[in-house]
Scaffold this active site. Sequence first.
Site, PDB file in Angstrom:
ATOM      1  N   ASP A 121       0.647  -1.265  -0.233  1.00 15.48           N
ATOM      2  CA  ASP A 121       0.292  -0.307   0.004  1.00 15.48           C
ATOM      3  C   ASP A 121       0.915   1.286   0.043  1.00 15.48           C
ATOM      4  O   ASP A 121       2.061   0.861  -0.009  1.00 15.48           O
ATOM      5  CB  ASP A 121      -0.663  -0.030   1.183  1.00 15.48           C
ATOM      6  N   LYS A 122       0.685   2.760  -0.417  1.00 19.65           N
ATOM      7  CA  LYS A 122       1.028   3.698  -0.454  1.00 19.65           C
ATOM      8  C   LYS A 122       0.911   4.582   0.986  1.00 19.65           C
ATOM      9  O   LYS A 122       2.003   4.592   2.193  1.00 19.65           O
ATOM     10  CB  LYS A 122       1.050   4.545  -1.625  1.00 19.65           C
ATOM     11  N   THR A 123       0.228   5.255   0.920  1.00 23.66           N
ATOM     12  CA  THR A 123      -0.703   5.679   2.153  1.00 23.66           C
ATOM     13  C   THR A 123      -0.154   5.332   3.579  1.00 23.66           C
ATOM     14  O   THR A 123      -0.793   4.560   4.010  1.00 23.66           O
ATOM     15  CB  THR A 123      -1.885   6.672   2.080  1.00 23.66           C
ATOM     16  N   PHE A 179     -18.716   9.645   2.882  1.00 24.32           N
ATOM     17  CA  PHE A 179     -17.971   8.832   1.712  1.00 24.32           C
ATOM     18  C   PHE A 179     -18.327   7.278   1.642  1.00 24.32           C
ATOM     19  O   PHE A 179     -18.526   6.672   2.350  1.00 24.32           O
ATOM     20  CB  PHE A 179     -16.817   9.439   2.399  1.00 24.32           C
ATOM     21  N   LYS A 219     -16.896  17.995  -1.106  1.00 22.86           N
ATOM     22  CA  LYS A 219     -15.138  17.452  -1.245  1.00 22.86           C
ATOM     23  C   LYS A 219     -15.613  15.745  -1.990  1.00 22.86           C
ATOM     24  O   LYS A 219     -15.786  14.708  -1.484  1.00 22.86           O
ATOM     25  CB  LYS A 219     -14.541  17.867  -0.861  1.00 22.86           C
ATOM     26  N   ARG A 267      -1.626  14.706  -2.428  1.00 21.81           N
ATOM     27  CA  ARG A 267      -3.060  14.010  -2.489  1.00 21.81           C
ATOM     28  C   ARG A 267      -3.663  15.711  -2.585  1.00 21.81           C
ATOM     29  O   ARG A 267      -3.505  16.590  -2.266  1.00 21.81           O
ATOM     30  CB  ARG A 267      -3.763  13.818  -1.187  1.00 21.81           C
ATOM     31  N   ARG A 294      -5.538   4.159  -8.205  1.00 24.42           N
ATOM     32  CA  ARG A 294      -7.345   4.309  -7.943  1.00 24.42           C
ATOM     33  C   ARG A 294      -7.452   2.453  -7.562  1.00 24.42           C
ATOM     34  O   ARG A 294      -9.207   2.218  -8.151  1.00 24.42           O
ATOM     35  CB  ARG A 294      -8.371   4.824  -8.925  1.00 24.42           C
ATOM     36  N   ASN A 306      -8.465  -1.072   4.631  1.00 26.82           N
ATOM     37  CA  ASN A 306      -8.602  -1.939   3.390  1.00 26.82           C
ATOM     38  C   ASN A 306      -7.589  -2.170   3.175  1.00 26.82           C
ATOM     39  O   ASN A 306      -7.344  -2.542   1.597  1.00 26.82           O
ATOM     40  CB  ASN A 306      -8.744  -0.172   3.012  1.00 26.82           C
ATOM     41  N   ASP A 307      -5.871  -2.926   3.257  1.00 30.45           N
ATOM     42  CA  ASP A 307      -5.635  -3.880   3.114  1.00 30.45           C
ATOM     43  C   ASP A 307      -5.869  -4.885   3.432  1.00 30.45           C
ATOM     44  O   ASP A 307      -4.926  -5.913   3.568  1.00 30.45           O
ATOM     45  CB  ASP A 307      -3.932  -2.770   3.646  1.00 30.45           C
TER      46      ASP A 307
END
EC number: 7.6.2.1
Length: 948
Positions: free
Chosen positions: A381-383, A500, A524, A556, A727, A755-756
Site C-alpha cells: 500500500d502507499k498511504t 463517503f 469534496k 494528495r 485507484r 482497506n489492506d
Amino acid sequence: MKRYVYINDNESSHELYCDNRISNRKYTVLNFLPKNLWEQFSRFMNQYFLLIACLQLWSLITPVNPASTWGPLIFIFAVSASKEAWDDYNRYLSDKKANEKLVWVVRQGIRKHIQAQDIHVGNIVWLRENDEVPCDLVLIGTSDPQGLCYVETAALDGETDLKTRVIPSACMGIDFELLHKIKGVIECPNPDKDITRFDANLRLFPPFIDNDVCPLTIKNTILQSCYLRNTEWACGVAVYTGNETKLGMSRGIPEPKLTAMDAMIDKLTGAIFVFQIVVVMVLGIAGNVWKDTEARKQWYVQYPIEGPWYELLVIPLRFELLCSIMIPISIKVSLDLVKSLYAKFIDWDTEMIDYETGIPSHATNTAISEDLGQVEYIMTDKTGTLTENRMIFRRCCISGVFYGNESGDALKDTKLLNAVAGSSPDVVQFLTVMAICNTVVPIKSKTGAISYKAQSQDEDALVNAAAQLHMVYANKTANILEIRFNGSVIKYEVLEILEFTSDRKRMSVVVKDCQNGKIVLLSKGADEAILPYAYVGQQTRTFIEAVEQYAQLGLRTLCLACRELREDEYQEWSLLFKEASSTLVDREWRIAEVCQRLEHDFEVLGVTAIEDRLQDGVPETIETLRKAGINFWMLTGDKQNTAIQIALSCNFISPEPKGQLLLIDGKTEDEVCRSLERVLLTMRITSSEPKDVAFVVDGWALEIALKHYRKAFTELAILSRTAICCRVTPSQKAQLVELLKSCDYRTLAIGDGGNDVRMIQQADIGVGISGREGLQAARAADYSIGKFRFLKRLILVHGRYSYNRTAFLSQYSFYKSLVICFIQIFFSFISGVSGTSLFNSVSLMAYNVFYTSVPVLVSVLDKDLSEGTVMQHPQILFYCQAGRLLNPSTFAGWFGRSLFHAIVVFVITIHAYAYEKSEMEELSMVALSGCIWLQAFVVALETKYASI
C-alpha cells in the site's frame, strides 16, 4: 431474513434468541480426548506411525520392543494435546471473566446489576464512562444533550481514533426517567460479521411516538468490546448477544498457511515412503525365498513344515517395522519447536523496535518464518505504509488562483492571507467547505483551546488548515455548527450527511445557513468524482491543470464544490433519501442512487493539495530488496500522477533514460485490449535489455483486464518486475495477490489500514504496520512491524536465517533416520534376510530422542554469515528464493551421504569383530556409537556461528 427485537420486553425474546454467554472454547471436558485424537490422527504421518505402533504389538513380527515406537508416539501426542488443552483453558478463563462481569440492565422498569451472560435480546443496558460494551446495542439515550457519545473501537477494528455515535432521531428529547419505560420494536437483519453496516428500522410505541419508522445505521450502534469514552453515561437496546454479536460472528481460526518448504518436505516424505515400500517388498521376497531354500537346511532354524495362511506376510511386515524409521517420527515436533523460536527471535529483536512509538515487531504466525526468505513479490500500500500518513496542507487553487506555489506553503502565502483578511467571497466559500464538509468533532478544553477528533487524516489536515486561516470550526450542538471567521460567528444547520463511499469517491453535506435560510450542498472528493459534474459552462481547465501539477509533486488532491438548492428541490429529495435510508434490502445501493440525484451541477470552488511525507528509510529499503531480486508492486487508491511521483521517490523505478513507464488505460474493452497488447509487446522486446521497465494501470482498466484479458495480464505480471496500480479497491488488491500466487510466486503483502486486510490475508505472508490508521492490518497479518524500513531486516536477516536453519534441520532429520535404517538393512543380509533388528529398543529410542535430536537444536543459532554481511550484500538471498538448500537435488545429496556413512559404519563394525567371538549386543553398540559420532560431526560441520 430479519429479526424483530421488542424493546424492554423481558419474555418475548428469551426463547427466540440466545443469551449473552460468550464461548470461544474449542473443546469441553467430555469431548477433549476423542476430538483431539481425531484431529491428530487426521494427518497422514500420524496415521502411519499409529499403524506401525499397532503392528509392533504383534509379537510374531515385531523385531523390536513396541516401546521404541509407542514411547515417542505417546510423548509427541501428549505434547500436542497439552498445548491444545492449555490454549483452550486460557480461552475458558477469558470467557469466564467476560461472562461474569457485572453490568446494569433494566428489569421491570428498575435498574439492576446482573452478570453480562444474563443479558437477553431486547434488554436495555446502561453504560458508564470507560465501561466495556457487553453486547451489540442500539443507542437510545446518552448524557449529551445532542444525543452524542464517543466510543473507542480499537478492540473491534484496530482504529485508535474515537468514533462518534448518535441516538436515533426518534429518541431525541426523551427524558432520562422515561428511558426505563420505553417500548418499541427494532426490525433488523439476522446476525452477520459486517462491522461497517447495520441496516435496520426503529418504531417506538405510544405514548413516545406513534409508530413512525426511524431508519437506523451503524452510527446508531455501539458494538461489543468497544469502550465508552468522554461520555458520562449511555444506554442502548441489546440486538445481538453472545456469539451472535458482530465480533462473535467475525471470530474464527484462520486456515493454516503451507510454506514452500513444508510443501517440499511433504513431497520428500512421500518419496521416502515409496522408496520404503520398494525396499520392504524386495527384502520381503528375498527373505521368503531364503527361508524356503537355505533356512530349512540349517540345524538351528526350526521352521514348521506347514505354517499359518499369513506366513508369507510375516517377513515383509518385519521389514516394514524395521524400515519405518526412515520417516522420522520427531520431525514435526522438532520443526514446530524451532519455528516457534524463530518467531520469538523476531519478537526479541531490539533493532526492529520503533522507538518513536515504542512499538516492537511481533510474529503472530509462528509457522511460516522460512517463507520470508523466499519472497519474490512484495505488494505494498502507499498511504501510511510508504508514507507517514501525517497530512500537511501545502497548496491550493481557488477560483483559478494558485496559492503556495512560490513558498511551498499556502498557509504562509501573503496573497492568500490578504484575501482572507479582505473576506474575498471565493476564498470564504472555499474555506467554509474545508471547515464543515466533514465528520470532524470539535473538542473544547477547559482552557478554551479547540482540538479536533477526526476519523480521517485528510479531514484533520483540512479543518486545521481552515482554522489557521481564521475559518474556525468552533462548536457543534445537535445539528447546529458554529463557525468563527474574522470575529464574526456563522451558524449552519446540518440537514443531511451524504457519507463517503469508495464507489462515489466523494462526501457531501446539506446545510442551511441560519442567517439567510439558504440551503446549500457542500461536497469534496476526488477530481474524477467532482470535475465531470460541474455545471454546464464552468471552465474546469485550470482545476484540471492544478490537479496534475500537484500530483506531479506527489501531493494528495481533493476538489471542493458547492451548489445552492431550492427549498422544494430539497424537500422532494429528502423524502427519497429517507425512504432509501429506511429500506432493509440494498440500502447502500439505493442511497448512492438517491445521492446521485443531488450531486450534480456543482460550482467547483478549488483544489486542495496535501503532503504525505515518505517514511524514513523507505527508498533505501526498497532499493536493497530490489537488489535481492524481490519485485515490488504498489497498490494504492490515490490518483496516477501522485502514485508515479511517490514510486520514483521510493526507488521503485529509475527515472528516464534508465527507467521506462508503460501505461495501460482505457474505458472500454477495445481500448484496454490495445493498450495491453502494446505494453506486452514492449515488455517482450525490452525483457532482454538491462532496462528498468514498469507498467501503470488504474482501477477501471484493471477491472476490464482481469475480467476479459486475464491471460494477457498474467503474462504481463510475469514479465514485469514493477507495477503501479492506482485507484484500486480493496477487492482488486486481493485479486492481484491471487493472480501472482497462481503463477507460483511467493507473495508478501504489506499495509497499515483496514482497506489492506483482504490483501494481507490473501498473500502467502501478510505484514501489517502498526500506524496512524490503527491496528486492524497488524492484527490480521502474520507479522506486524512499526515502520516499513524494518521489512528489510525481517526478510534478509530473519527470513534468510530461518530458511537456512529449517532446510538443514529437516534434511538432517531424514539423514539420521536413514543412516540407522540402512545399517539395519545391511545387517539383514548377514542375518538370513529374516528381519532381525541389530539394535535393541532402548538404543533406538535413545538414538532418536537424546543422542541426535537434542544436539541438533543448536542449529537454531546457526549463522553462516554475519547480519552485517547479509544486509550489505542482499544478492545472497537469490539462492533462498530459488530453493537451493532444500530440493530433490540437495536431498539426494543427504540421501547419498546417509548411505555412504551407513556403509562405512557397518563395514568397520563387521570387520572389527570378524574373527572374534562376540555377542550381537557388542556389535550393535559399536555401530550405534559410530552413528552418534557421525551425527555430531555432521552437526559441527554444518553449523556456523558468524560474528555479528
